[in-house]
Design an enzyme around this catalytic site. Structure first.
Site, PDB file in Angstrom:
ATOM      1  N   LYS A 112     -26.891 -41.430  19.991  1.00 28.77           N
ATOM      2  CA  LYS A 112     -26.797 -42.534  20.931  1.00 28.77           C
ATOM      3  C   LYS A 112     -25.410 -42.597  21.593  1.00 28.77           C
ATOM      4  CE  LYS A 112     -30.862 -44.518  19.749  1.00 28.77           C
ATOM      5  NZ  LYS A 112     -31.397 -43.574  18.762  1.00 28.77           N
TER       6      LYS A 112
HETATM    7  C1  LIG Z   1     -32.649 -43.168  18.506  1.00 26.26           C
HETATM    8  C2  LIG Z   1     -32.780 -42.029  17.569  1.00 26.26           C
HETATM    9  C3  LIG Z   1     -33.878 -41.153  17.635  1.00 26.26           C
HETATM   10  C4  LIG Z   1     -35.004 -41.343  18.617  1.00 26.26           C
HETATM   11  O1  LIG Z   1     -34.604 -41.175  19.954  1.00 26.26           O
HETATM   12  P1  LIG Z   1     -35.505 -41.798  21.124  1.00 26.26           P
HETATM   13  O2  LIG Z   1     -34.729 -41.562  22.360  1.00 26.26           O
HETATM   14  O3  LIG Z   1     -35.644 -43.259  20.805  1.00 26.26           O
HETATM   15  O4  LIG Z   1     -36.800 -41.083  21.088  1.00 26.26           O
HETATM   16  C5  LIG Z   1     -33.899 -40.089  16.759  1.00 26.26           C
HETATM   17  N1  LIG Z   1     -32.936 -39.906  15.830  1.00 26.26           N
HETATM   18  C6  LIG Z   1     -31.878 -40.735  15.738  1.00 26.26           C
HETATM   19  C7  LIG Z   1     -30.853 -40.484  14.700  1.00 26.26           C
HETATM   20  C8  LIG Z   1     -31.753 -41.813  16.601  1.00 26.26           C
HETATM   21  O5  LIG Z   1     -30.702 -42.622  16.503  1.00 26.26           O
END
Ligand SMILES: *Cc1c(COP(=O)(O)O)cnc(C)c1O
Length: 496
Positions: A112
């Site tokens: 993120k």
């Molecule tokens: C948010 C997240 C995901 C999923 O990503 P999306 O964009 O919501 O599909 C997968 N792994 C981790 C560690 C995340 O923080």
């Protein structure tokens, strides 16, 4: 570049700064480009371009209201010394037949950060361009990682305030510690009694509450979103697909022009949608493999064409993917329905009223030209972490393991010689309890920071500076409320 809503209930278009500031369209839809950029992707150059240079290029295609200089400032600030690795998104060597694209070297140890180091800077420029002097309230529902990464990104950023809602007991000990340990006078994190979907639904309702929005505006406040529903968060994620491709070419692992597959651990569908956009921009991608955990609503969707959220919800060892309503799927549907907003509106109404919808045969056929899907149980996640570790000492987190397992299944079932990149979304130290148990076959006797120390001793690898930083944060107390108290709580925070 102009943006419009996927649902077409509002007819005016917005420029990119306006779309970033608004976050979500007032009709409940998501902003998408009116004309998807037609670009000359400089494929041969990717191998020699820095991550930052690729980022400036991609952001420029989608946010062309910003000057080159503004984009340069955003990118330099976003991808600087707060990263543990100067390449930002390093690609591992091959482990058990796959490459792992490590997106977890940022300040909160999950992918993120890639977008949430950009979004606050982008939003500040957008506010300047729009001469908007409202205080922006970033309202966010999080399954763990978005919350910490948005708080970190917006920390002490003038003119912004972040309010994060997360499911009580639904985030990992390290995520909780990160959220309660964030510094910044403009940050609040509150737990709700409910799961992520409850939090996300309530946030969407508050966003679309016209009289509440009017009241906010009258007081100089305006909501925006840092979820991957915000186009300003989605677009920076395209960059690492291009960067991964460049790294493969640079190392001679593929020839220029060869196709690659990406396997993506998926929750809200933002990450994998960015991969789809990369493909639309001309990156040679063969398959996008959508990997889910036990909340496998997307696996069923891709395999049957039926989306049905009415099913048991599981809290798993990959909490960031414990989601039954994947918001960004709406943008993909918009694309495969030839940008027909009325069709999307109809499907989303069905989802809201009946909890399910089905797509038509033409749409299904289009999906199958790009996507495959699979899921992993929690036990399979544990076994996958151990398998990869035993092969050559490479350690992956549970979310990455979901994808790693999914890729393995795909390659066992399909005779596909295309090389595969697994999107590695979190540091193993963000989920040390699960990783420890997977490798040792016994439950970690401790949690949180103690579990990090224990895992570190087991792996005999030094902790990165960003992991070490966790040990230096003091924590606030946890506040827990019912979902129906979210709106009053926001009022209280804003002193309305
Ligand atoms: C948010 C997240 C995901 C999923 O990503 P999306 O964009 O919501 O599909 C997968 N792994 C981790 C560690 C995340 O923080």
């Amino acid at each position: 570049m102009q943006y419009r809503s996927t649902r077409g209930q509002i007819t005016e278009t917005l420029n990119s700064p306006q779309a970033v500031i608004q976050g979500l369209a007032p009709d409940g839809g998501l902003f998408v480009p009116v004309n998807f950029p037609q670009v000359d992707l400089p494929l041969p150059n990717l191998a020699t371009m820095s991550y930052q240079a690729i980022a400036e290029l991609v952001l420029g295609w989608f946010f062309d209201d910003l000057s080159k200089d503004q984009l340069h400032q955003i990118v330099q600030g976003a991808y600087g010394s707060q990263w543990d690795d100067a390449t930002i998104a390093p690609l591992s060597k091959e482990h058990a037949g796959n490459y792992y694209l490590e997106l977890f070297h940022g300040p909160t140890l999950a992918f993120k950060d890639i977008a949430l180091q950009v979004l606050p800077r982008l939003m500040q420029k957008a506010l300047t361009i729009e001469k908007n002097s409202n205080e922006i309230i970033i309202l966010t529902a999080t399954s763990g990682d978005t919350g910490t990464a948005s708080m970190r990104g917006f920390s002490d950023q003038d003119g912004t305030r972040v309010i994060v809602f997360y499911p009580h007991g639904g985030v990992s000990p390290v995520q909780l510690r990160q959220m309660l340990g964030q510094r910044g006078d403009n940050l609040t994190a509150i737990a709700i009694e409910g799961n992520f979907d409850d939090a996300q639904t309530a946030v969407k309702t508050i966003f679309n509450d016209q009289s509440f929005n009017d009241q906010l505006l009258a007081n100089g406040f305006q909501f925006s979103s840092a979820n991957s529903m915000n186009i300003g968060r989605l677009i920076p994620q395209i960059v690492y697909y291009l960067s991964a491709y460049g790294q493969l070419v640079r190392r001679g692992d593929i020839k220029l022009g060869n196709e690659v597959n990406f396997t993506v651990p998926t929750g809200n569908f933002g990450d994998i949608l960015a991969g789809y956009y990369a493909k639309k921009l001309g990156l040679p991608i063969n398959r996008l493999i959508c990997a889910s955990d036990e909340n496998n609503v997307l696996t069923d969707f891709f395999n049957t064409g039926h989306y049905d959220r009415q099913r048991p919800f599981f809290l798993t060892n990959s909490p960031a993917m414990d989601i039954l309503v994947s918001s960004n799927l709406e943008r993909l549907l918009f694309d495969i329905y030839d940008e027909s907003a009325p069709s999307i509106n109809q499907l989303m109404e069905q989802l809201k009223n009946d909890g399910k919808y089905s797509i038509n045969a033409g749409a299904r056929a289009k999906l199958h030209t790009h996507f495959n899907a699979g899921f992993a149980t929690q036990q399979e996640v544990q076994r996958e972490i151990k398998r990869i570790y035993q092969q050559d000492g490479y350690v992956i987190d549970p979310h990455t393991a979901v994808a790693s397992f999914g890729a393995n299944e795909y390659y066992s079932a399909n005779n596909d010689p295309t090389p595969n990149v697994i999107i590695s979304t979190a540091s193993p130290y963000k989920f040390p309890e699960t990783v420890y148990q997977a490798i040792t076959d016994k439950q970690s006797p401790v949690t949180g920071l103690y579990a990090i120390t224990e895992l570190c001793q087991l792996l005999k690898q030094p902790l990165s500076p960003n992991v070490q930083q966790l040990f230096e944060q003091s924590q606030k107390n946890e506040q827990v409320i019912q979902p129906d108290q979210m709106k009053p709580t926001i009022r209280q925070i804003l002193q309305l």
